[in-house]
Design a protein around this motif. Structure first.
Motif, mmCIF file in Angstrom:
data_model
loop_
_atom_site.group_PDB
_atom_site.id
_atom_site.type_symbol
_atom_site.label_atom_id
_atom_site.label_comp_id
_atom_site.label_asym_id
_atom_site.label_seq_id
_atom_site.Cartn_x
_atom_site.Cartn_y
_atom_site.Cartn_z
ATOM 1 N N ALA A 227 13.202 1.789 6.749
ATOM 2 C CA ALA A 227 12.789 1.740 8.153
ATOM 3 C C ALA A 227 12.046 3.034 8.475
ATOM 4 C CB ALA A 227 14.004 1.551 9.054
ATOM 5 N N ILE A 228 10.741 2.925 8.645
ATOM 6 C CA ILE A 228 9.880 4.091 8.848
ATOM 7 C C ILE A 228 9.617 4.271 10.338
ATOM 8 C CG2 ILE A 228 7.655 5.164 8.336
ATOM 9 C CD1 ILE A 228 7.549 3.305 5.829
ATOM 10 N N ASN A 229 10.078 5.389 10.885
ATOM 11 C CA ASN A 229 9.850 5.710 12.284
ATOM 12 C C ASN A 229 8.477 6.361 12.425
ATOM 13 O OD1 ASN A 229 9.932 8.069 14.434
ATOM 14 N ND2 ASN A 229 11.178 6.364 15.169
ATOM 15 N N VAL A 230 7.709 5.912 13.424
ATOM 16 C CA VAL A 230 6.361 6.441 13.611
ATOM 17 C C VAL A 230 6.196 7.182 14.946
ATOM 18 C CG1 VAL A 230 5.268 4.801 12.027
ATOM 19 C CG2 VAL A 230 5.507 4.198 14.441
ATOM 20 N N ASP A 231 7.290 7.703 15.485
ATOM 21 C CA ASP A 231 7.199 8.521 16.694
ATOM 22 C C ASP A 231 6.432 9.803 16.405
ATOM 23 O OD1 ASP A 231 8.708 7.482 19.078
ATOM 24 O OD2 ASP A 231 10.259 7.248 17.545
ATOM 25 N N LEU A 232 5.594 10.220 17.344
ATOM 26 C CA LEU A 232 4.826 11.453 17.166
ATOM 27 C C LEU A 232 5.737 12.680 17.072
ATOM 28 C CD1 LEU A 232 1.883 10.750 19.642
ATOM 29 C CD2 LEU A 232 1.864 10.608 17.142
ATOM 30 N N LYS A 233 6.940 12.600 17.643
ATOM 31 C CA LYS A 233 7.876 13.735 17.596
ATOM 32 C C LYS A 233 8.693 13.750 16.315
ATOM 33 C CE LYS A 233 7.982 14.340 22.549
ATOM 34 N NZ LYS A 233 8.777 14.348 23.761
ATOM 35 N N GLY A 234 8.443 12.826 15.420
ATOM 36 C CA GLY A 234 8.995 12.873 14.069
ATOM 37 C C GLY A 234 10.498 12.745 13.953
ATOM 38 N N PRO B 119 0.838 -1.202 0.000
ATOM 39 C CA PRO B 119 0.000 0.000 0.000
ATOM 40 C C PRO B 119 0.878 1.258 0.000
ATOM 41 C CG PRO B 119 -0.726 -1.543 1.676
ATOM 42 C CD PRO B 119 0.593 -2.040 1.159
ATOM 43 N N MET B 120 0.399 2.306 -0.646
ATOM 44 C CA MET B 120 1.150 3.560 -0.686
ATOM 45 C C MET B 120 1.044 4.256 0.671
ATOM 46 S SD MET B 120 0.539 5.140 -4.495
ATOM 47 C CE MET B 120 -0.982 5.883 -4.015
ATOM 48 N N VAL B 121 2.189 4.734 1.161
ATOM 49 C CA VAL B 121 2.214 5.536 2.380
ATOM 50 C C VAL B 121 3.133 6.728 2.157
ATOM 51 C CG1 VAL B 121 1.688 3.648 3.979
ATOM 52 C CG2 VAL B 121 4.050 4.151 3.422
ATOM 53 N N ASN B 122 2.793 7.836 2.787
ATOM 54 C CA ASN B 122 3.622 9.032 2.712
ATOM 55 C C ASN B 122 4.531 9.089 3.928
ATOM 56 O OD1 ASN B 122 2.471 10.008 0.305
ATOM 57 N ND2 ASN B 122 0.756 10.852 1.451
ATOM 58 N N VAL B 123 5.790 9.443 3.686
ATOM 59 C CA VAL B 123 6.761 9.595 4.760
ATOM 60 C C VAL B 123 7.542 10.882 4.543
ATOM 61 C CG1 VAL B 123 6.985 7.117 5.206
ATOM 62 C CG2 VAL B 123 8.506 8.223 3.559
ATOM 63 N N ILE B 124 8.173 11.339 5.611
ATOM 64 C CA ILE B 124 8.972 12.562 5.566
ATOM 65 C C ILE B 124 10.439 12.168 5.651
ATOM 66 C CG2 ILE B 124 9.462 14.758 6.708
ATOM 67 C CD1 ILE B 124 6.586 14.531 7.918
ATOM 68 N N LEU B 125 11.242 12.773 4.780
ATOM 69 C CA LEU B 125 12.685 12.568 4.820
ATOM 70 C C LEU B 125 13.306 13.584 5.769
ATOM 71 C CD1 LEU B 125 13.395 12.063 1.013
ATOM 72 C CD2 LEU B 125 12.996 10.323 2.761
ATOM 73 N N SER C 288 2.497 11.122 11.808
ATOM 74 C CA SER C 288 1.043 10.951 11.854
ATOM 75 C C SER C 288 0.673 9.519 12.249
ATOM 76 C CB SER C 288 0.422 11.259 10.486
ATOM 77 O OG SER C 288 0.689 10.197 9.573
ATOM 78 N N MET C 289 1.616 8.612 12.145
ATOM 79 C CA MET C 289 1.444 7.184 12.416
ATOM 80 C C MET C 289 0.497 6.501 11.431
ATOM 81 S SD MET C 289 1.537 6.886 16.576
ATOM 82 C CE MET C 289 1.696 5.119 16.528
ATOM 83 N N ALA C 290 0.101 7.194 10.371
ATOM 84 C CA ALA C 290 -0.810 6.591 9.392
ATOM 85 C C ALA C 290 -0.208 5.329 8.783
ATOM 86 C CB ALA C 290 -1.155 7.606 8.301
ATOM 87 N N SER C 291 1.100 5.351 8.514
ATOM 88 C CA SER C 291 1.734 4.176 7.911
ATOM 89 C C SER C 291 1.704 2.982 8.866
ATOM 90 C CB SER C 291 3.168 4.491 7.492
ATOM 91 O OG SER C 291 3.939 4.884 8.601
ATOM 92 N N ALA C 292 1.779 3.237 10.168
ATOM 93 C CA ALA C 292 1.724 2.142 11.139
ATOM 94 C C ALA C 292 0.377 1.429 11.090
ATOM 95 C CB ALA C 292 1.991 2.665 12.549
ATOM 96 N N TYR C 293 -0.669 2.174 10.797
ATOM 97 C CA TYR C 293 -1.987 1.551 10.705
ATOM 98 C C TYR C 293 -2.220 0.949 9.330
ATOM 99 C CZ TYR C 293 -2.725 3.299 15.290
ATOM 100 O OH TYR C 293 -2.585 3.524 16.632
ATOM 101 N N THR C 294 -1.712 1.609 8.286
ATOM 102 C CA THR C 294 -1.875 1.090 6.928
ATOM 103 C C THR C 294 -1.073 -0.189 6.724
ATOM 104 O OG1 THR C 294 -2.226 3.322 6.061
ATOM 105 C CG2 THR C 294 -1.571 1.635 4.478
ATOM 106 N N LEU C 295 0.156 -0.211 7.219
ATOM 107 C CA LEU C 295 1.056 -1.327 6.949
ATOM 108 C C LEU C 295 1.179 -2.325 8.099
ATOM 109 C CD1 LEU C 295 3.990 0.646 5.266
ATOM 110 C CD2 LEU C 295 2.183 -0.675 4.139
ATOM 111 N N ALA C 296 0.737 -1.959 9.302
ATOM 112 C CA ALA C 296 1.010 -2.830 10.441
ATOM 113 C C ALA C 296 -0.145 -2.941 11.430
ATOM 114 C CB ALA C 296 2.263 -2.328 11.163
ATOM 115 N N ASP C 297 -1.310 -2.437 11.096
ATOM 116 C CA ASP C 297 -2.437 -2.466 12.027
ATOM 117 C C ASP C 297 -2.056 -1.919 13.397
ATOM 118 O OD1 ASP C 297 -4.164 -3.597 10.121
ATOM 119 O OD2 ASP C 297 -3.494 -5.620 10.642
ATOM 120 N N GLY C 298 -1.083 -0.989 13.425
ATOM 121 C CA GLY C 298 -0.653 -0.363 14.670
ATOM 122 C C GLY C 298 0.287 -1.203 15.510
#
Length: 190
Positions: A111-118, A54-60, A141-151
């Motif tokens: 490796a996508i980090n999903v910490d709220l502090k980015g 699934p497509m997910v957006n991440v910040i570099l 936003s943690m959206a990828s954690a829910y899209t790719l890992a169900d949290g």
């Protein structure tokens, strides 16, 4: 009447065979992947039927937002982690070593980090763990954690060069083990 029943049974069997083939029959790459379900990689769940990442957006780190999907036709190990996740931190050095060994235009550990502090929090932990080879991807936003890992973390997806998730795992693994290296080299050369 008896002949009609036989014809209906034959048609039903044919339809069931077609459905089963469409769900499970595309075993050209995955059946050979089962040969790699040994050692540390025996824990992987090979995905059938296969599905696109699934497509997910991440910040570099430079604040650029990109989409992770079929990331430049590379084989990828897409991993979701957070600084508060102890098993995540345990496996990060293995991910870094895997990237050091195989990282190229044909393979990447994402490796996508999903910490709220980015980015700042992710960078702090990557520096503390002395990770030198992983690129920093973040999704506060943690959206990828829910899209790719169900949290659930850590979750990792093995993605082939066509952007298809071929295997997944919830938990920490030794991703730089000889079994893992063999699996990824097979996917790169496939």
């Amino acid at each position: 009447m008896h002949l009609l029943k036989l014809v209906l049974i034959a048609i039903t069997c044919f339809v069931a065979t077609v459905i089963a083939y469409n769900m499970f029959g595309r075993l050209t790459s995955s059946s050979s992947l089962l040969d790699f379900k040994i050692g540390e990689m025996a824990k992987l769940e090979f995905i059938k039927p296969s599905m696109p990442l699934p497509m997910v957006n991440v910040i570099l780190e430079d604040s650029t937002t990109i989409t992770i999907d079929n990331h430049e036709n590379k084989v990828m190990l897409v991993n979701l982690w957070a600084s508060w996740c102890a098993p995540c931190l345990v496996e990060m050095p293995a991910l870094d070593r895997l990237q050091a060994k195989l990282g190229s235009d044909k393979f990447e550990v994402v490796a996508i980090n999903v910490d709220l502090k980015g980015i700042p929090k992710a960078r702090e932990y990557m520096d503390n763990l002395e990770l030198k080879h992983l690129k920093l991807y973040a999704d506060p936003s943690m959206a990828s954690a829910y899209t790719l890992a169900d949290g659930r973390l850590p979750t990792s997806h093995v993605v082939d060069k066509n952007g298809i998730v071929v295997a997944s795992y919830l938990g920490a693994l030794e991703w730089d083990s000889p079994d893992a290296i063999a699996l990824f080299e097979h996917l790169i050369n496939e």
